[in-house]
Design a protein around this motif. Structure first.
Motif, PDB file in Angstrom:
ATOM      1  N   VAL A   3      18.136 -79.955  26.326  1.00 45.35           N
ATOM      2  CA  VAL A   3      17.357 -79.589  25.144  1.00 45.35           C
ATOM      3  C   VAL A   3      16.351 -78.516  25.529  1.00 45.35           C
ATOM      4  O   VAL A   3      15.586 -78.678  26.480  1.00 45.35           O
ATOM      5  CB  VAL A   3      16.614 -80.813  24.566  1.00 45.35           C
ATOM      6  N   LEU A   4      16.375 -77.412  24.803  1.00 45.84           N
ATOM      7  CA  LEU A   4      15.444 -76.312  25.036  1.00 45.84           C
ATOM      8  C   LEU A   4      14.693 -76.052  23.733  1.00 45.84           C
ATOM      9  O   LEU A   4      15.282 -75.650  22.742  1.00 45.84           O
ATOM     10  CB  LEU A   4      16.202 -75.064  25.484  1.00 45.84           C
ATOM     11  N   ALA A   5      13.385 -76.349  23.748  1.00 48.85           N
ATOM     12  CA  ALA A   5      12.578 -76.267  22.529  1.00 48.85           C
ATOM     13  C   ALA A   5      11.380 -75.350  22.727  1.00 48.85           C
ATOM     14  O   ALA A   5      10.881 -75.184  23.839  1.00 48.85           O
ATOM     15  CB  ALA A   5      12.112 -77.663  22.123  1.00 48.85           C
ATOM     16  N   ASP A   6      10.914 -74.761  21.639  1.00 50.61           N
ATOM     17  CA  ASP A   6       9.710 -73.936  21.700  1.00 50.61           C
ATOM     18  C   ASP A   6       8.750 -74.338  20.593  1.00 50.61           C
ATOM     19  O   ASP A   6       9.124 -75.040  19.649  1.00 50.61           O
ATOM     20  CB  ASP A   6      10.067 -72.442  21.579  1.00 50.61           C
ATOM     21  N   THR A   7       7.505 -73.909  20.737  1.00 52.69           N
ATOM     22  CA  THR A   7       6.476 -74.210  19.736  1.00 52.69           C
ATOM     23  C   THR A   7       6.197 -72.989  18.867  1.00 52.69           C
ATOM     24  O   THR A   7       5.082 -72.782  18.401  1.00 52.69           O
ATOM     25  CB  THR A   7       5.176 -74.670  20.423  1.00 52.69           C
ATOM     26  N   GLY A   8       7.221 -72.160  18.688  1.00 47.66           N
ATOM     27  CA  GLY A   8       7.080 -70.935  17.916  1.00 47.66           C
ATOM     28  C   GLY A   8       7.047 -71.165  16.416  1.00 47.66           C
ATOM     29  O   GLY A   8       6.901 -72.300  15.946  1.00 47.66           O
ATOM     30  N   PRO A   9       7.226 -70.102  15.646  1.00 44.81           N
ATOM     31  CA  PRO A   9       7.095 -70.182  14.181  1.00 44.81           C
ATOM     32  C   PRO A   9       8.258 -70.849  13.467  1.00 44.81           C
ATOM     33  O   PRO A   9       8.191 -71.099  12.262  1.00 44.81           O
ATOM     34  CB  PRO A   9       6.993 -68.708  13.770  1.00 44.81           C
ATOM     35  N   GLY A  10       9.333 -71.152  14.186  1.00 40.81           N
ATOM     36  CA  GLY A  10      10.487 -71.763  13.540  1.00 40.81           C
ATOM     37  C   GLY A  10      11.375 -70.743  12.839  1.00 40.81           C
ATOM     38  O   GLY A  10      11.057 -69.550  12.789  1.00 40.81           O
ATOM     39  N   ILE A  11      12.499 -71.208  12.313  1.00 44.18           N
ATOM     40  CA  ILE A  11      13.484 -70.331  11.676  1.00 44.18           C
ATOM     41  C   ILE A  11      13.701 -70.793  10.243  1.00 44.18           C
ATOM     42  O   ILE A  11      13.926 -71.979   9.997  1.00 44.18           O
ATOM     43  CB  ILE A  11      14.821 -70.374  12.446  1.00 44.18           C
ATOM     44  N   PRO A  12      13.667 -69.874   9.271  1.00 44.06           N
ATOM     45  CA  PRO A  12      13.899 -70.248   7.876  1.00 44.06           C
ATOM     46  C   PRO A  12      15.285 -70.875   7.681  1.00 44.06           C
ATOM     47  O   PRO A  12      16.240 -70.524   8.387  1.00 44.06           O
ATOM     48  CB  PRO A  12      13.804 -68.914   7.126  1.00 44.06           C
TER      49      PRO A  12
END
Length: 243
Positions: A161-170
């Motif tokens: 699992v590779l996750a980020d705390t970015g703005p997300g994707i619509p």
């Protein structure tokens, strides 16, 4: 692959059309003078250059895909996810020196190996991590973790699992994320081919990939690969007690 080649052909026809239209106007004397002709020529050259750059990027991706395809019959050896990620982290450090984002690693040193070509796994992880870091825009967290799971038939699988705390994707973009030329980046930062290639490499190695995201809540990619040896739940329980 055919979709990529089709798009290269379309680009070449677009370039040909732009040049033919410009030459036709020039030969018919439709420019008011030398200055207008030079100005229009510069515009056409800029557009041709941009299209040629895109074609070169596509051919590089085709070359990588063909190279991966040529190695399809080569046996994949058991590899360490941790060691592949260590190589990716070194590459990221060279690409983003002095970064302000944080990378959190939850891959145990003794995690079971998986069947996958090493270069493919490095390419997959680097592309996903690079996309995440660009989404973070210099600040935030990138988290990678590995865990064990089992398919319905009892085959052991490794989940990465590779996750980020970015703005997300619509949502409207999320459903098309793995399509060729689908990108959330500006044209100077991405061509929409990276995730398409990632999906191909994952499938080539017998794995699967999924994505989850929500606007403002970051993005998570989940990879699943067979564990080397296809350990049963009992074997994995014994491994967990002794590993």
């Amino acid at each position: 692959m055919l979709n990529l080649q089709h798009n290269v052909v379309n680009i070449l026809y677009a370039i040909k059309g732009m040049i033919e239209a410009h030459m036709s106007r020039f030969e018919e004397g439709r420019f008011s003078g030398r200055d207008e002709a030079l100005s229009r020529s510069r515009e056409v050259m800029k557009r041709v250059y941009a299209q040629a750059e895109l074609a070169l990027l596509i051919t590089k991706k085709i070359s990588l895909a063909m190279s991966a395809s040529n190695n399809r019959n080569e046996p994949a050896h058991p590899i360490s996810i941790r060691k592949a990620w260590d190589a990716v982290r070194k590459m990221l450090g060279e690409t983003y020196p002095g970064n302000r984002f944080e990378i959190i690693n939850h891959i145990p040193h003794e995690f079971p190996r998986i069947f996958c070509h090493r270069n493919d796994l490095v390419e997959i992880l680097y592309c996903l991590a690079d996309n995440a870091i660009q989404a973070l825009e210099g600040k935030g967290k990138l988290i990678i973790r590995a865990s064990l799971g089992f398919r319905s038939e009892g085959e052991a699988i490794a989940n990465i699992v590779l996750a980020d705390t970015g703005p997300g994707i619509p949502e409207e973009t999320l459903t098309r994320l793995f399509e060729p030329f689908m990108t959330t980046k500006s044209l100077d930062k991405g061509n929409g081919l990276g995730l398409c290639l990632v999906k191909g490499l994952v499938r080539k190695n017998g794995g699967s990939i999924s994505v989850s995201s929500f606007r403002g809540s970051g993005t998570t990619f989940t990879l699943a690969f067979p564990v080397a040896g296809g350990r049963s739940p009992k074997e994995m329980k014994d491994y967990a007690m002794t590993g």
